[in-house]
Design a protein around this motif. Sequence first.
Motif, PDB file in Angstrom:
ATOM      1  N   THR A  28       0.838  -1.191   0.000  1.00  0.00           N
ATOM      2  CA  THR A  28       0.000   0.000   0.000  1.00  0.00           C
ATOM      3  C   THR A  28       0.878   1.247   0.000  1.00  0.00           C
ATOM      4  O   THR A  28       1.501   1.580   0.992  1.00  0.00           O
ATOM      5  CB  THR A  28      -0.934   0.024   1.219  1.00  0.00           C
ATOM      6  OG1 THR A  28      -1.697  -1.178   1.227  1.00  0.00           O
ATOM      7  CG2 THR A  28      -1.857   1.218   1.147  1.00  0.00           C
ATOM      8  N   PHE A  29       0.907   1.923  -1.114  1.00  0.00           N
ATOM      9  CA  PHE A  29       1.789   3.059  -1.294  1.00  0.00           C
ATOM     10  C   PHE A  29       1.431   4.217  -0.382  1.00  0.00           C
ATOM     11  O   PHE A  29       2.301   4.920   0.128  1.00  0.00           O
ATOM     12  CB  PHE A  29       1.709   3.495  -2.766  1.00  0.00           C
ATOM     13  CG  PHE A  29       2.437   4.760  -3.092  1.00  0.00           C
ATOM     14  CD1 PHE A  29       1.751   5.954  -3.264  1.00  0.00           C
ATOM     15  CD2 PHE A  29       3.807   4.767  -3.246  1.00  0.00           C
ATOM     16  CE1 PHE A  29       2.417   7.122  -3.578  1.00  0.00           C
ATOM     17  CE2 PHE A  29       4.495   5.931  -3.561  1.00  0.00           C
ATOM     18  CZ  PHE A  29       3.791   7.109  -3.722  1.00  0.00           C
ATOM     19  N   SER A  30       0.159   4.434  -0.162  1.00  0.00           N
ATOM     20  CA  SER A  30      -0.293   5.653   0.506  1.00  0.00           C
ATOM     21  C   SER A  30      -0.172   5.620   2.018  1.00  0.00           C
ATOM     22  O   SER A  30      -0.513   6.600   2.670  1.00  0.00           O
ATOM     23  CB  SER A  30      -1.749   5.925   0.122  1.00  0.00           C
ATOM     24  OG  SER A  30      -2.566   4.859   0.542  1.00  0.00           O
ATOM     25  N   SER A  31       0.314   4.539   2.603  1.00  0.00           N
ATOM     26  CA  SER A  31       0.285   4.408   4.055  1.00  0.00           C
ATOM     27  C   SER A  31       1.396   5.156   4.774  1.00  0.00           C
ATOM     28  O   SER A  31       1.265   5.474   5.962  1.00  0.00           O
ATOM     29  CB  SER A  31       0.360   2.934   4.436  1.00  0.00           C
ATOM     30  OG  SER A  31      -0.756   2.235   3.970  1.00  0.00           O
ATOM     31  N   TYR A  32       2.531   5.408   4.107  1.00  0.00           N
ATOM     32  CA  TYR A  32       3.702   5.893   4.817  1.00  0.00           C
ATOM     33  C   TYR A  32       4.376   7.068   4.112  1.00  0.00           C
ATOM     34  O   TYR A  32       4.105   7.357   2.950  1.00  0.00           O
ATOM     35  CB  TYR A  32       4.711   4.757   4.981  1.00  0.00           C
ATOM     36  CG  TYR A  32       4.188   3.617   5.806  1.00  0.00           C
ATOM     37  CD1 TYR A  32       3.721   2.460   5.202  1.00  0.00           C
ATOM     38  CD2 TYR A  32       4.143   3.701   7.197  1.00  0.00           C
ATOM     39  CE1 TYR A  32       3.226   1.415   5.953  1.00  0.00           C
ATOM     40  CE2 TYR A  32       3.657   2.659   7.946  1.00  0.00           C
ATOM     41  CZ  TYR A  32       3.208   1.519   7.337  1.00  0.00           C
ATOM     42  OH  TYR A  32       2.713   0.500   8.081  1.00  0.00           O
ATOM     43  N   ALA A  33       5.262   7.695   4.857  1.00  0.00           N
ATOM     44  CA  ALA A  33       6.048   8.795   4.294  1.00  0.00           C
ATOM     45  C   ALA A  33       7.021   8.289   3.233  1.00  0.00           C
ATOM     46  O   ALA A  33       7.419   7.121   3.228  1.00  0.00           O
ATOM     47  CB  ALA A  33       6.836   9.484   5.405  1.00  0.00           C
ATOM     48  N   MET A  34       7.407   9.217   2.360  1.00  0.00           N
ATOM     49  CA  MET A  34       8.415   8.911   1.343  1.00  0.00           C
ATOM     50  C   MET A  34       9.385  10.080   1.240  1.00  0.00           C
ATOM     51  O   MET A  34       9.103  11.181   1.733  1.00  0.00           O
ATOM     52  CB  MET A  34       7.763   8.640  -0.006  1.00  0.00           C
ATOM     53  CG  MET A  34       6.885   7.407   0.002  1.00  0.00           C
ATOM     54  SD  MET A  34       6.435   6.846  -1.641  1.00  0.00           S
ATOM     55  CE  MET A  34       8.000   6.200  -2.251  1.00  0.00           C
ATOM     56  N   GLY A  35      10.522   9.839   0.612  1.00  0.00           N
ATOM     57  CA  GLY A  35      11.514  10.898   0.528  1.00  0.00           C
ATOM     58  C   GLY A  35      12.439  10.746  -0.659  1.00  0.00           C
ATOM     59  O   GLY A  35      12.433   9.718  -1.346  1.00  0.00           O
ATOM     60  N   TRP A  36      13.186  11.809  -0.887  1.00  0.00           N
ATOM     61  CA  TRP A  36      14.256  11.816  -1.883  1.00  0.00           C
ATOM     62  C   TRP A  36      15.576  12.138  -1.170  1.00  0.00           C
ATOM     63  O   TRP A  36      15.637  13.052  -0.336  1.00  0.00           O
ATOM     64  CB  TRP A  36      14.010  12.877  -2.961  1.00  0.00           C
ATOM     65  CG  TRP A  36      12.885  12.577  -3.889  1.00  0.00           C
ATOM     66  CD1 TRP A  36      11.602  13.027  -3.813  1.00  0.00           C
ATOM     67  CD2 TRP A  36      12.952  11.760  -5.064  1.00  0.00           C
ATOM     68  NE1 TRP A  36      10.862  12.537  -4.857  1.00  0.00           N
ATOM     69  CE2 TRP A  36      11.668  11.753  -5.646  1.00  0.00           C
ATOM     70  CE3 TRP A  36      13.968  11.030  -5.693  1.00  0.00           C
ATOM     71  CZ2 TRP A  36      11.375  11.047  -6.819  1.00  0.00           C
ATOM     72  CZ3 TRP A  36      13.677  10.328  -6.846  1.00  0.00           C
ATOM     73  CH2 TRP A  36      12.399  10.347  -7.395  1.00  0.00           C
ATOM     74  N   VAL A  48      17.169  15.253   0.817  1.00  0.00           N
ATOM     75  CA  VAL A  48      16.733  16.305  -0.096  1.00  0.00           C
ATOM     76  C   VAL A  48      15.332  16.797   0.286  1.00  0.00           C
ATOM     77  O   VAL A  48      15.129  17.987   0.511  1.00  0.00           O
ATOM     78  CB  VAL A  48      16.733  15.811  -1.552  1.00  0.00           C
ATOM     79  CG1 VAL A  48      16.143  16.880  -2.486  1.00  0.00           C
ATOM     80  CG2 VAL A  48      18.132  15.425  -1.991  1.00  0.00           C
ATOM     81  N   ALA A  49      14.378  15.871   0.344  1.00  0.00           N
ATOM     82  CA  ALA A  49      12.995  16.256   0.641  1.00  0.00           C
ATOM     83  C   ALA A  49      12.220  15.047   1.121  1.00  0.00           C
ATOM     84  O   ALA A  49      12.573  13.907   0.804  1.00  0.00           O
ATOM     85  CB  ALA A  49      12.327  16.846  -0.601  1.00  0.00           C
ATOM     86  N   ALA A  50      11.156  15.298   1.884  1.00  0.00           N
ATOM     87  CA  ALA A  50      10.294  14.221   2.356  1.00  0.00           C
ATOM     88  C   ALA A  50       8.849  14.698   2.368  1.00  0.00           C
ATOM     89  O   ALA A  50       8.577  15.910   2.434  1.00  0.00           O
ATOM     90  CB  ALA A  50      10.712  13.759   3.756  1.00  0.00           C
ATOM     91  N   ILE A  51       7.927  13.734   2.331  1.00  0.00           N
ATOM     92  CA  ILE A  51       6.512  14.052   2.266  1.00  0.00           C
ATOM     93  C   ILE A  51       5.734  13.052   3.110  1.00  0.00           C
ATOM     94  O   ILE A  51       6.117  11.886   3.203  1.00  0.00           O
ATOM     95  CB  ILE A  51       6.041  14.032   0.793  1.00  0.00           C
ATOM     96  CG1 ILE A  51       4.639  14.615   0.632  1.00  0.00           C
ATOM     97  CG2 ILE A  51       6.145  12.633   0.204  1.00  0.00           C
ATOM     98  CD1 ILE A  51       4.278  14.903  -0.816  1.00  0.00           C
ATOM     99  N   ASN A  52       4.639  13.520   3.725  1.00  0.00           N
ATOM    100  CA  ASN A  52       3.878  12.614   4.574  1.00  0.00           C
ATOM    101  C   ASN A  52       2.984  11.718   3.724  1.00  0.00           C
ATOM    102  O   ASN A  52       2.938  11.815   2.500  1.00  0.00           O
ATOM    103  CB  ASN A  52       3.068  13.400   5.615  1.00  0.00           C
ATOM    104  CG  ASN A  52       1.836  14.049   5.024  1.00  0.00           C
ATOM    105  OD1 ASN A  52       1.832  14.451   3.858  1.00  0.00           O
ATOM    106  ND2 ASN A  52       0.784  14.158   5.813  1.00  0.00           N
ATOM    107  N   TRP A  53       2.228  10.858   4.382  1.00  0.00           N
ATOM    108  CA  TRP A  53       1.472   9.833   3.676  1.00  0.00           C
ATOM    109  C   TRP A  53       0.435  10.411   2.715  1.00  0.00           C
ATOM    110  O   TRP A  53       0.184   9.845   1.657  1.00  0.00           O
ATOM    111  CB  TRP A  53       0.771   8.920   4.684  1.00  0.00           C
ATOM    112  CG  TRP A  53      -0.314   9.636   5.450  1.00  0.00           C
ATOM    113  CD1 TRP A  53      -0.180  10.415   6.554  1.00  0.00           C
ATOM    114  CD2 TRP A  53      -1.712   9.651   5.122  1.00  0.00           C
ATOM    115  NE1 TRP A  53      -1.384  10.912   6.934  1.00  0.00           N
ATOM    116  CE2 TRP A  53      -2.352  10.453   6.086  1.00  0.00           C
ATOM    117  CE3 TRP A  53      -2.469   9.055   4.113  1.00  0.00           C
ATOM    118  CZ2 TRP A  53      -3.725  10.683   6.071  1.00  0.00           C
ATOM    119  CZ3 TRP A  53      -3.838   9.280   4.092  1.00  0.00           C
ATOM    120  CH2 TRP A  53      -4.453  10.090   5.067  1.00  0.00           C
ATOM    121  N   SER A  54      -0.127  11.548   3.045  1.00  0.00           N
ATOM    122  CA  SER A  54      -1.207  12.103   2.227  1.00  0.00           C
ATOM    123  C   SER A  54      -0.727  13.153   1.225  1.00  0.00           C
ATOM    124  O   SER A  54      -1.470  13.525   0.316  1.00  0.00           O
ATOM    125  CB  SER A  54      -2.269  12.733   3.117  1.00  0.00           C
ATOM    126  OG  SER A  54      -1.754  13.898   3.751  1.00  0.00           O
TER     127      SER A  54
END
Length: 125
Positions: A28-36, A48-54
């Motif tokens: 499930t892609f939308s469950s967690y944070a992601m980053g570069w 570099v950057a990060a974003i929350n689940w939504s």
Amino acid sequence: QVQLVESGGGLVQAGGSLRLSCLASGRTFSSYAMGWFRRAPGKEREFVAAINWSGGSTDYADSVKGRFTISRDNAKNTLYLQMNSLKPEDTAVYYCAASSTTMIPTRNRYEFPYWGQGTQVTVSS
């Protein structure tokens, strides 16, 4: 298991733009944070950057703030990094990363157990 595949890197002149994409699969892609993150020649990997689940909360390294924009499309399982006003010091291999423990943006690379193979970005002066 999670698979991350980056695309969109290349060679660009200083002042130009690139858009990186990261296609995620395997959970499930939308469950967690992601980053570069990025690794320049002779240097360690850096945030570099990060974003929350939504997609509603983001964080940026000072060196890219105001020039880069991180976003995500959970319907397409894709993370993006829009890079504008590129500088030669932005030259690096850029990596997409996915967390399995946190939903909020984080700079801690150890919060990201899943990594892509990386895509090369080269900015010429």
